[in-house]
Structures are given as structure tokens and as C-alpha cells.
Design a protein around this motif. Structure first.
Motif, PDB file in Angstrom:
ATOM      1  N   MET A   1      -3.770  -4.961  -6.892  1.00 24.39           N
ATOM      2  CA  MET A   1      -2.569  -5.432  -6.209  1.00 24.39           C
ATOM      3  C   MET A   1      -2.592  -4.996  -4.750  1.00 24.39           C
ATOM      4  O   MET A   1      -2.970  -3.878  -4.438  1.00 24.39           O
ATOM      5  N   SER A   2      -2.144  -5.857  -3.940  1.00 25.74           N
ATOM      6  CA  SER A   2      -2.120  -5.548  -2.523  1.00 25.74           C
ATOM      7  C   SER A   2      -0.774  -4.931  -2.138  1.00 25.74           C
ATOM      8  O   SER A   2       0.194  -4.950  -2.902  1.00 25.74           O
ATOM      9  N   TYR A   3      -0.742  -4.398  -0.950  1.00 23.61           N
ATOM     10  CA  TYR A   3       0.484  -3.799  -0.441  1.00 23.61           C
ATOM     11  C   TYR A   3       1.596  -4.833  -0.362  1.00 23.61           C
ATOM     12  O   TYR A   3       2.748  -4.531  -0.687  1.00 23.61           O
ATOM     13  N   ASP A   4       1.263  -6.043   0.052  1.00 19.49           N
ATOM     14  CA  ASP A   4       2.286  -7.083   0.191  1.00 19.49           C
ATOM     15  C   ASP A   4       2.901  -7.452  -1.154  1.00 19.49           C
ATOM     16  O   ASP A   4       4.115  -7.674  -1.244  1.00 19.49           O
ATOM     17  N   ALA A   5       2.091  -7.485  -2.201  1.00 19.26           N
ATOM     18  CA  ALA A   5       2.610  -7.812  -3.530  1.00 19.26           C
ATOM     19  C   ALA A   5       3.533  -6.708  -4.034  1.00 19.26           C
ATOM     20  O   ALA A   5       4.595  -6.979  -4.608  1.00 19.26           O
ATOM     21  N   LEU A   6       3.142  -5.469  -3.828  1.00 20.64           N
ATOM     22  CA  LEU A   6       3.991  -4.348  -4.244  1.00 20.64           C
ATOM     23  C   LEU A   6       5.278  -4.307  -3.424  1.00 20.64           C
ATOM     24  O   LEU A   6       6.350  -4.000  -3.946  1.00 20.64           O
ATOM     25  N   ARG A   7       5.175  -4.624  -2.161  1.00 19.09           N
ATOM     26  CA  ARG A   7       6.357  -4.649  -1.297  1.00 19.09           C
ATOM     27  C   ARG A   7       7.332  -5.743  -1.737  1.00 19.09           C
ATOM     28  O   ARG A   7       8.540  -5.527  -1.793  1.00 19.09           O
ATOM     29  N   HIS A   8       6.803  -6.890  -2.086  1.00 16.47           N
ATOM     30  CA  HIS A   8       7.647  -7.991  -2.562  1.00 16.47           C
ATOM     31  C   HIS A   8       8.332  -7.615  -3.877  1.00 16.47           C
ATOM     32  O   HIS A   8       9.521  -7.873  -4.069  1.00 16.47           O
ATOM     33  N   PHE A   9       7.592  -6.981  -4.778  1.00 18.67           N
ATOM     34  CA  PHE A   9       8.171  -6.547  -6.053  1.00 18.67           C
ATOM     35  C   PHE A   9       9.287  -5.539  -5.819  1.00 18.67           C
ATOM     36  O   PHE A   9      10.360  -5.628  -6.423  1.00 18.67           O
ATOM     37  N   ALA A  10       9.058  -4.568  -4.951  1.00 14.80           N
ATOM     38  CA  ALA A  10      10.070  -3.543  -4.681  1.00 14.80           C
ATOM     39  C   ALA A  10      11.293  -4.140  -4.012  1.00 14.80           C
ATOM     40  O   ALA A  10      12.421  -3.713  -4.274  1.00 14.80           O
ATOM     41  N   ASP A  11      11.098  -5.115  -3.145  1.00 13.92           N
ATOM     42  CA  ASP A  11      12.222  -5.743  -2.451  1.00 13.92           C
ATOM     43  C   ASP A  11      13.094  -6.568  -3.387  1.00 13.92           C
ATOM     44  O   ASP A  11      14.295  -6.689  -3.164  1.00 13.92           O
ATOM     45  N   SER A  12      12.523  -7.118  -4.425  1.00  8.44           N
ATOM     46  CA  SER A  12      13.299  -7.988  -5.309  1.00  8.44           C
ATOM     47  C   SER A  12      13.703  -7.251  -6.589  1.00  8.44           C
ATOM     48  O   SER A  12      14.866  -6.883  -6.757  1.00  8.44           O
ATOM     49  N   TRP A  13      12.771  -7.025  -7.482  1.00  5.27           N
ATOM     50  CA  TRP A  13      13.096  -6.441  -8.784  1.00  5.27           C
ATOM     51  C   TRP A  13      13.419  -4.953  -8.703  1.00  5.27           C
ATOM     52  O   TRP A  13      14.250  -4.450  -9.457  1.00  5.27           O
ATOM     53  N   GLY A  14      12.796  -4.266  -7.787  1.00  6.46           N
ATOM     54  CA  GLY A  14      13.105  -2.843  -7.615  1.00  6.46           C
ATOM     55  C   GLY A  14      14.534  -2.635  -7.146  1.00  6.46           C
ATOM     56  O   GLY A  14      15.237  -1.744  -7.623  1.00  6.46           O
ATOM     57  N   LEU A  15      14.974  -3.466  -6.224  1.00  6.04           N
ATOM     58  CA  LEU A  15      16.348  -3.387  -5.734  1.00  6.04           C
ATOM     59  C   LEU A  15      17.337  -3.709  -6.852  1.00  6.04           C
ATOM     60  O   LEU A  15      18.363  -3.037  -7.000  1.00  6.04           O
ATOM     61  N   LEU A  16      17.024  -4.714  -7.645  1.00  2.00           N
ATOM     62  CA  LEU A  16      17.886  -5.072  -8.766  1.00  2.00           C
ATOM     63  C   LEU A  16      17.968  -3.937  -9.785  1.00  2.00           C
ATOM     64  O   LEU A  16      19.055  -3.595 -10.266  1.00  2.00           O
ATOM     65  N   ALA A  17      16.837  -3.321 -10.101  1.00  4.95           N
ATOM     66  CA  ALA A  17      16.814  -2.211 -11.054  1.00  4.95           C
ATOM     67  C   ALA A  17      17.630  -1.024 -10.545  1.00  4.95           C
ATOM     68  O   ALA A  17      18.390  -0.409 -11.304  1.00  4.95           O
ATOM     69  N   MET A  18      17.497  -0.708  -9.265  1.00  7.60           N
ATOM     70  CA  MET A  18      18.268   0.406  -8.705  1.00  7.60           C
ATOM     71  C   MET A  18      19.756   0.101  -8.683  1.00  7.60           C
ATOM     72  O   MET A  18      20.576   0.985  -8.935  1.00  7.60           O
ATOM     73  N   ALA A  19      20.122  -1.149  -8.408  1.00  4.91           N
ATOM     74  CA  ALA A  19      21.536  -1.525  -8.399  1.00  4.91           C
ATOM     75  C   ALA A  19      22.117  -1.429  -9.808  1.00  4.91           C
ATOM     76  O   ALA A  19      23.238  -0.930  -9.985  1.00  4.91           O
ATOM     77  N   LEU A  20      21.383  -1.884 -10.815  1.00  8.89           N
ATOM     78  CA  LEU A  20      21.862  -1.779 -12.201  1.00  8.89           C
ATOM     79  C   LEU A  20      21.988  -0.324 -12.643  1.00  8.89           C
ATOM     80  O   LEU A  20      22.953   0.041 -13.318  1.00  8.89           O
TER      81      LEU A  20
END
Length: 52
Positions: free
Chosen positions: A1-20
Motif C-alpha cells: 500500500m502506498s502512502y496515498d492509499a493509507l491517507r485516503h483510508f484515514a481521511d474517510s473510514w478512519g474519521l468515521l470510526a473515530m467519530a463513532l
């Protein structure tokens, strides 16, 4: 996985997980069966009070 893919995951699903998780932790003390346990914890410091 590249940095951009991990960054995209953290920006979308990571943010949702932290909000929940945040909303769950905020709502936890207000659940239906927690009143007795919360009152017991709040009054615990007065348990051995000899003046009242």
C-alpha cells in the motif's frame, strides 16, 4: 500500500470510526442501566465520612 492509499483510508473510514467511537463514549454514561452505578461512584468519596 502506498502512502496515498493509507491517507485516503484515514481521511474517510478512519474519521468515521473515530467519530463513532467519540459518540459512543459520550453516550455511555447516559445509557438506561447506568444511573445506579453512576450515583454509587459519585457518592463513593462520602462512604466513610463520619460528619454526616
Amino acid at each position: 500500500m502506498s502512502y496515498d492509499a493509507l491517507r485516503h483510508f484515514a481521511d474517510s473510514w478512519g474519521l468515521l470510526a473515530m467519530a463513532l467511537l467519540f459518540l459512543t463514549l459520550i453516550a455511555w454514561p447516559f445509557r438506561k442501566g447506568a444511573r445506579a452505578r453512576n450515583e454509587k461512584a459519585a457518592n463513593m468519596i462520602f462512604k466513610d465520612d463520619e460528619h454526616g
